[in-house]
Design a protein around this motif. Structure first.
Motif, short mmCIF file in Angstrom:
data_model
loop_
_atom_site.label_atom_id
_atom_site.label_comp_id
_atom_site.label_asym_id
_atom_site.label_seq_id
_atom_site.Cartn_x
_atom_site.Cartn_y
_atom_site.Cartn_z
N ASP A 1 -2.75 2.74 -8.36
CA ASP A 1 -4.02 2.36 -7.77
C ASP A 1 -3.79 1.42 -6.58
O ASP A 1 -3.01 0.47 -6.66
N THR A 2 -4.47 1.68 -5.47
CA THR A 2 -4.34 0.84 -4.26
C THR A 2 -5.59 0.01 -4.02
O THR A 2 -5.71 -0.64 -2.98
N ARG B 1 2.66 1.63 -3.49
CA ARG B 1 1.73 2.05 -4.54
C ARG B 1 1.31 3.50 -4.34
O ARG B 1 1.19 4.25 -5.31
N THR B 2 1.09 3.88 -3.08
CA THR B 2 0.71 5.27 -2.80
C THR B 2 1.84 6.20 -3.18
O THR B 2 1.62 7.24 -3.83
N LEU C 1 0.83 -1.20 0.00
CA LEU C 1 0.00 0.00 0.00
C LEU C 1 0.87 1.26 0.00
O LEU C 1 0.63 2.20 -0.77
#
Length: 141
Positions: free
Chosen positions: A119-120, A113-114, A110
């Motif tokens: 996209d999470t 990706r952030t 998470l």
């Protein structure tokens, strides 16, 4: 906007003072047993009313447990200890270490990706949970 480590620690100290708790301070974790014994002994001498330690991670908690044992203190009767990150060693020692388990893999995905702007949506996270073991519960869980 990001907040520097020093400022976060300062906010923690203010929060601790507002809650009549002992500020965390800025200590480097001891590496050797003699260092850990001395650090725990010095802390106990100046903070006799403390009844529990919430360590940064299980490694620090395990060093704390060893130091308390070396100093003749009984966990959790004299002082309770809890770690964070649920390493396998915590369950293998006596008393078994109470710890916080988190889904570190999902949290890492998470965060990555952030940070990358991806996209999470497909990441499923489990909530953290406390694994109560003997180090924080007199007589066992």
């Amino acid at each position: 906007m990001t907040m520097g480590t020093g400022r976060r620690l300062g906010l923690l100290d203010i929060a601790a003072a507002n809650l009549d708790q002992v500020p965390g301070g800025r200590r480097r974790g001891p590496v050797h047993a003699a260092e850990a014994d001395a650090a725990v002994e010095a802390f106990r001498a100046t903070h006799e009313s403390v009844t529990a330690v919430a360590a940064f991670d299980d490694d620090v908690a395990l060093r704390t447990l060893t130091a308390l044992h070396d100093l003749g203190l009984t966990v959790p009767d004299d002082i309770a200890v809890i770690g964070f990150d649920d390493t396998e060693y915590g369950a293998l020692i006596t008393p078994a270490l109470t710890t916080v388990h988190i889904d570190a893999e999902a949290q890492g995905r998470l965060a990555a990706r952030t940070a990358l702007g991806l996209d999470t949506g497909g990441i499923t996270r489990s909530p953290g949970r406390v694994l109560v073991r003997d180090s924080a519960c007199p007589g066992g869980p």
